[in-house]
Scaffold this active site. Sequence first.
Site, PDB file in Angstrom:
ATOM      1  N   HIS A  10       0.921  -1.194   0.181  1.00 57.94           N
ATOM      2  CA  HIS A  10       0.168   0.173  -0.039  1.00 57.94           C
ATOM      3  C   HIS A  10       0.720   1.385  -0.058  1.00 57.94           C
ATOM      4  O   HIS A  10       0.537   2.274  -0.939  1.00 57.94           O
ATOM      5  CB  HIS A  10      -0.826  -0.162   1.334  1.00 57.94           C
TER       6      HIS A  10
ATOM      7  N   ASP B 231       6.389  20.920 -27.082  1.00 60.79           N
ATOM      8  CA  ASP B 231       6.623  19.681 -26.222  1.00 60.79           C
ATOM      9  C   ASP B 231       7.601  19.614 -25.236  1.00 60.79           C
ATOM     10  O   ASP B 231       8.261  20.792 -25.012  1.00 60.79           O
ATOM     11  CB  ASP B 231       6.726  18.531 -27.400  1.00 60.79           C
TER      12      ASP B 231
ATOM     13  N   TRP C  78       6.877   0.022   3.547  1.00 60.98           N
ATOM     14  CA  TRP C  78       7.428   0.750   2.631  1.00 60.98           C
ATOM     15  C   TRP C  78       8.786   1.180   2.815  1.00 60.98           C
ATOM     16  O   TRP C  78       9.481   1.434   2.167  1.00 60.98           O
ATOM     17  CB  TRP C  78       6.375   1.857   2.066  1.00 60.98           C
TER      18      TRP C  78
ATOM     19  N   SER D 257      13.119   5.783 -13.918  1.00 58.46           N
ATOM     20  CA  SER D 257      11.897   6.635 -14.783  1.00 58.46           C
ATOM     21  C   SER D 257      11.912   7.986 -14.066  1.00 58.46           C
ATOM     22  O   SER D 257      11.722   9.046 -14.667  1.00 58.46           O
ATOM     23  CB  SER D 257      10.743   5.861 -14.193  1.00 58.46           C
ATOM     24  N   SER D 258      11.989   8.190 -12.718  1.00 58.33           N
ATOM     25  CA  SER D 258      12.077   9.497 -12.118  1.00 58.33           C
ATOM     26  C   SER D 258      13.038  10.369 -12.599  1.00 58.33           C
ATOM     27  O   SER D 258      12.894  11.357 -12.754  1.00 58.33           O
ATOM     28  CB  SER D 258      11.986   9.403 -10.688  1.00 58.33           C
TER      29      SER D 258
ATOM     30  N   HIS E 173      13.246  11.950   3.098  1.00 55.24           N
ATOM     31  CA  HIS E 173      12.568  13.220   3.441  1.00 55.24           C
ATOM     32  C   HIS E 173      12.383  14.279   2.361  1.00 55.24           C
ATOM     33  O   HIS E 173      11.111  14.751   1.832  1.00 55.24           O
ATOM     34  CB  HIS E 173      13.199  14.073   4.851  1.00 55.24           C
TER      35      HIS E 173
ATOM     36  N   GLU F 211      12.055  13.225  -0.508  1.00 56.72           N
ATOM     37  CA  GLU F 211      10.665  12.677  -1.027  1.00 56.72           C
ATOM     38  C   GLU F 211       9.453  12.910  -0.620  1.00 56.72           C
ATOM     39  O   GLU F 211       8.636  13.347  -1.648  1.00 56.72           O
ATOM     40  CB  GLU F 211      10.959  11.131  -0.989  1.00 56.72           C
TER      41      GLU F 211
ATOM     42  N   TYR G 199       8.670  15.850   0.161  1.00 54.46           N
ATOM     43  CA  TYR G 199       8.576  17.218  -0.201  1.00 54.46           C
ATOM     44  C   TYR G 199       8.242  17.216  -1.939  1.00 54.46           C
ATOM     45  O   TYR G 199       7.777  17.791  -2.265  1.00 54.46           O
ATOM     46  CB  TYR G 199       9.657  18.378  -0.165  1.00 54.46           C
TER      47      TYR G 199
ATOM     48  N   SER H 125      -1.410  26.793  -5.957  1.00 56.02           N
ATOM     49  CA  SER H 125      -1.456  28.237  -6.134  1.00 56.02           C
ATOM     50  C   SER H 125      -1.629  28.741  -7.501  1.00 56.02           C
ATOM     51  O   SER H 125      -1.688  30.060  -8.030  1.00 56.02           O
ATOM     52  CB  SER H 125       0.576  28.434  -6.306  1.00 56.02           C
TER      53      SER H 125
ATOM     54  N   HIS I   5      15.145  13.205  11.735  1.00 52.62           N
ATOM     55  CA  HIS I   5      14.027  13.525  12.632  1.00 52.62           C
ATOM     56  C   HIS I   5      13.203  12.205  12.489  1.00 52.62           C
ATOM     57  O   HIS I   5      12.211  12.053  13.157  1.00 52.62           O
ATOM     58  CB  HIS I   5      13.275  14.906  12.431  1.00 52.62           C
ATOM     59  N   HIS I   6      13.126  11.408  11.471  1.00 46.94           N
ATOM     60  CA  HIS I   6      12.557   9.942  11.328  1.00 46.94           C
ATOM     61  C   HIS I   6      13.096   9.066  12.308  1.00 46.94           C
ATOM     62  O   HIS I   6      12.502   7.967  12.703  1.00 46.94           O
ATOM     63  CB  HIS I   6      12.662   9.644   9.857  1.00 46.94           C
TER      64      HIS I   6
ATOM     65  N   THR J 188       6.707  27.113   4.842  1.00 40.56           N
ATOM     66  CA  THR J 188       5.668  26.291   4.769  1.00 40.56           C
ATOM     67  C   THR J 188       4.399  27.235   5.252  1.00 40.56           C
ATOM     68  O   THR J 188       3.550  27.604   4.599  1.00 40.56           O
ATOM     69  CB  THR J 188       5.345  25.342   5.466  1.00 40.56           C
TER      70      THR J 188
ATOM     71  N   LYS K 179       3.526  29.956   2.795  1.00 37.65           N
ATOM     72  CA  LYS K 179       2.906  29.609   1.745  1.00 37.65           C
ATOM     73  C   LYS K 179       1.398  29.598   2.355  1.00 37.65           C
ATOM     74  O   LYS K 179       0.453  30.216   1.530  1.00 37.65           O
ATOM     75  CB  LYS K 179       3.114  28.269   1.229  1.00 37.65           C
TER      76      LYS K 179
ATOM     77  N   ARG L 260       1.683   1.786  15.147  1.00 32.83           N
ATOM     78  CA  ARG L 260       1.413   1.598  13.851  1.00 32.83           C
ATOM     79  C   ARG L 260       1.912  -0.064  13.393  1.00 32.83           C
ATOM     80  O   ARG L 260       2.569  -0.729  13.997  1.00 32.83           O
ATOM     81  CB  ARG L 260       2.063   2.624  12.799  1.00 32.83           C
TER      82      ARG L 260
END
Lengths: 393, 527
Positions: B78, B107, B143, B171-172, B255, B257, B259, B270, B304-305, B330, B333, B452
Site C-alpha cells: 500500500h 513539447d 514501505w 524513470s523519475s 525526507h 521525497e 517534499y 497556487s 527526525h525520522h 510552509t 505559503k 502502527r
Amino acid sequence: MKLLKKMALKITVFLSLMLVSWRAVADYQLNMTSGVTPVSHDVYLLHMTAFYISLVICAVVFGVMFYAIIMHRKSRHPVASKFDQHLGLEITWAVIPLLILIIIAIPATMVVYRMNDTRNSELVVKVTGYQWKWRYEYLNQGISFYSNLSTPMNQRANLEPKGEHYLLEVDQPLVIPVGEKVRFLITANDVIHSWWVPAFGVKTDAIPGFIREAWAQVDTVGTYRGQCAELCGAGHGFMPIVVIAVSKADFAKWVANMTRGKVNADTMLPNKTWSKSELLQKGRQTYNQNCAGCHQTEGKGLPPLYPALASSKITLGPAVDEIQLVLAGKSGTAMPGFDDQLSDDDVASVVTYTRNEFGNNTHDIIQPRQVAKIREAAKITHQSEQSSPEVNV
Amino acid sequence: MSSAALHQHPHFFPNPLKWAARWIFTTNHKDIGTLYLWLAMIMFLVGGAMAMLIRAELFQPGARLIDPEFFNQMTTLHGLIMVFGVVMPAMTGLANWMVPLMIGAPDMALPRLNNWSFWILPAAFTLLISTLFMSGPAPDFGWTFYAPLSTTYGPPSTDFMIFAIHLMGLSSIMGSINIIATIINMRCPGMTWMKLPMFVWTWFVTAFLLLAVMPVLAGCVTMVLADRHFGTSFFNAAGGGDPVLFQHVFWFFGHPEVYILILPAFGVISEIIPTFSRKPLFGYVCMVYATVSIALLSFFVWAHHMFTTEMPVAGELFFMYVTMLVAVPTGVKVFNWVTTMFRGALTFETPMLFAIGFLVLFTIGGCSGVMLSLAPADFQYQDTYFVVAHFHYVLVPGSIFGIMAAVYYWLPKWTGHRYDERLGRWHFWLSLIFLNITFFPMHFLGLAGMPRRVPDYALQFADFNQIASLGAFGFGLAQLIFLWVIIKTIVSGKAAGNKPWEGGTTLEWDLPSPPPYHTWVHPPHLD
C-alpha cells in the site's frame, strides 16, 4: 440564499455526525498519558503546549479564511481587489512563527538534555528484543528471564471472549522499584524492535549489535503496559511489555524470590521421566509461545520463509537432528537458536509435540535428559571449535 | 502555418500510428501525460483496495480476515504503491501535460526519453505486484524496508521489489531531467523566471530534488541487495555494519521525497486559488523563495525520522531545530494562499473546493508536523498512529487533493468538455467527510498508545479503529465517483471553450479545448 441554506444543512449534518461519534467515544483515552516519570510529565507538558499553540494558529488561519469565504464570495463581493504583495506582511508572518518556534524550542531543548542524562542510576536492566518476545536481565542481581505474550491463541482467533488486557499481558513482567532511577540497556537479537512504555515516556529502538540507553524513575506503584513500536515481522503486534513498579521493600523481596527460584529450577528433578501426555501438554504451550509465530498454530508454516512442520523432513527424520536444530537454529534463515531460551523440559516437550501433531505420527517421546545430553555434547564441540569466549550481544 | 490556423484544426498532425502502437510509441507530451495519469488512477485503485483490506482487518480486534504476515505485505505494498505508483506518476503526468502548455513550449525537450520514462513504470509495477503471486511472502517489512528485516530476514521476493525500485528511480530521474531541460530551454519569449507559473516553479524545484535523491535510494536498495546476496555487511553489525546506517541513507532520500510528493501540489493550489479568487497570487516572489527554501531544508532534516534510534544530544537538537524551521516557509505559503483569497471574488467550483480542503487539512497536518519535530515529544509519537494520522493528513488531503483539484481544474482543457459539477461536489464533500472520519481518530489512537503496523490491537483501541475503518470504506467508495466523473467527461459534456474558468490567466487558457495534438508550434509572446 438557497446556497447558504444548503450549506447550513451540510454543516449541521456534519456536526451532528461528529457529535454522535464523540458521545460514543467519550469514555476512551484521547490524549497522551502524562505518565509516571519526570520525563513523561515533561513530554506531556511539551505536547500540550505545542497542541494549544497549534489550535491558536489554526483558529487564526481558518478564521481569516472562512471570513473571506463568507464575505468575499463573488455574490457579495463581485469585484476582486488587485493587491498582490506586501513586504511588511510577508516579513511579519515569517517572523511571528519563528518567534513561536523559538519559544517552544527552549523547553524542548531542556527536556532533550534531561532525557539523555542516564547518570547515577541505581538499577540496570538489559532489555533484548527477540522475534517476538522480550528478555530482561538484571545485570547486578543475576536475574534473567523472557517475557512472552500470554494472551491465549483462542482469544486471538475469536474462539474465546477477549480478556481485559488482550494483547497487553505477558507471562513474566518486568519488575522495578519505584523512586529509583532505573537505567535500561536496550538491544536486539535479530531485527530492530522498539521498547516502548508510554507511561514512562521511554521509547528506544532495540538495534541488533548495538546497545542504546534509556532511563525511568517511576513515581507511582502500578502496572504499566506498552508494546513493541518498530515493525519486526509477523509477530510485531504480539510482543507486549508489562512493567510492574513496586515499593523498594517489595522489590527486594521479589529479587530474593527470583534468585532462590533459579537455584530450584536448576536442580529440579533432572532425571524425571515424563509421560507422553505431560510432554504433549507442555509442548503445546511451548510451541504456541515460541514457534507458532512463524510455523503457525497448525504447523503449516508460511513457506518458503517459514517452513511447514507438518510432514516435514525435520519432524519425521531423526529426533536428534530436530533437537540440535531447535538448540542451535539455522544460520542464514529466520530460525533462531533456542539454546539459552528453552529449558531441557521445554525442548523435550516441544520436540515431542511437533513429532506427534500436525499429522506427524512418529510416536517419538523425547525426555529432558536426552536433550541435556545433546546440549552438553554441543557445548563441548562448540568450545573446541572456538577458543575465544562467546560474545553475548 | 500560423498557430491560429492550427487551432482551427485540432487534429492537424495527429499521431499517424493507431491503437496500441500510438500509445506505445508516442513521444507527444499530452499522450504521455495521459498515460501517466491513467497509470496513477489504476494504481490508486489497487493501493486503495489494499488499504481497504488493512482497514477491514482492523475493523475489530482479533484475527479476522488476513493473517499477520499478509497484513504486513499489504501495509508494505500500500505504501510503496501510493508513493511511487500514485502520487509521483500523477504529478509527473500533470507536469507532462501542463508544463509545455503553460510555458508556451511545443513539447517536452526530450520526447523520446519521455516515452521511455513512462514505459519503464508499468514494468516496474508489474514486478512489484507480481511478488503477491509468488510462492512465499511478498515484501512484508513496510514501505521503509528497514534492515535487517529486509536483508537477513527479507523474503526472496524482496529482490523483485529492489529491481522495481531501481526502475522507478530510473524513470523519475529521466523524467526530472526532461522537466528541467524543458523549463530551462523552452520557455516562450518573454517568459522570464519570475513570470513562470507557480506550478512550473514548484515542478522545477521538485525535479532537482528528484535528481538529487533518487540516486540515493538506488544506492540504498543496491546496498540491501548486496547484503542479501553478495556477502557485504553494510547493515549487519555482525559483519561490522550498522542497521541504523540503512535508516540514514533511506531517510536522506525519504525526507526530500516527502517534499517531492507535496511541492507540485503546492503549485497546483497556487494556480487554482488565484483563478477562483479572480485575484493574482499574493506574494509570488516569496512563494518562489519559500519553495526553494523548503527544498533546501529538506536535505537537513532526515534524522527526525530516527530520533528513537538515539543519537548524540547535539544531533538530536540540530535535527529538531532544522525541522522546526521548515514550518516558516510552509507557513508563509499557507498565509499567502489565505491572503490571495482575502478580498477576492470567490466562487467554489470543484477545483476550488479541493484547494480549500487542501488548505485546511494540510494546515492541520502541518501543525501535527511541528509537534512531531519536538524531539522529546517525538519519542512518544514515533511509530504510533499519531504519525500515521500526520502523514495521511499531509498526503491525502495534501498531495491527493492537490492531484484531484488539478484534474478537475484542467479536465475541461484536456477533454474539451465540462465535467459534471454536481458529481464533482459530491465527490469532494464525501471525500472530505470520510477522510476526516478515517484519519482524525488515528490521532487519538496514537496518543493513547497504539503502535502502527499492527494487525491486531488491545480492546481500548477498538472503537476508534472501527470508526476509522468505516470512514476508509466510505472514502474508498467515494473515489468511484471520481472515476465516473472522469470517464463521463471524456465521453460527453458541454463544450468547455478555450477558457472555462473566468479567472484563469496562464497560457494554457489561450489554447482551444481540447488542445490540438501539437500546440505552441509557434511560441506565444509575453509582454
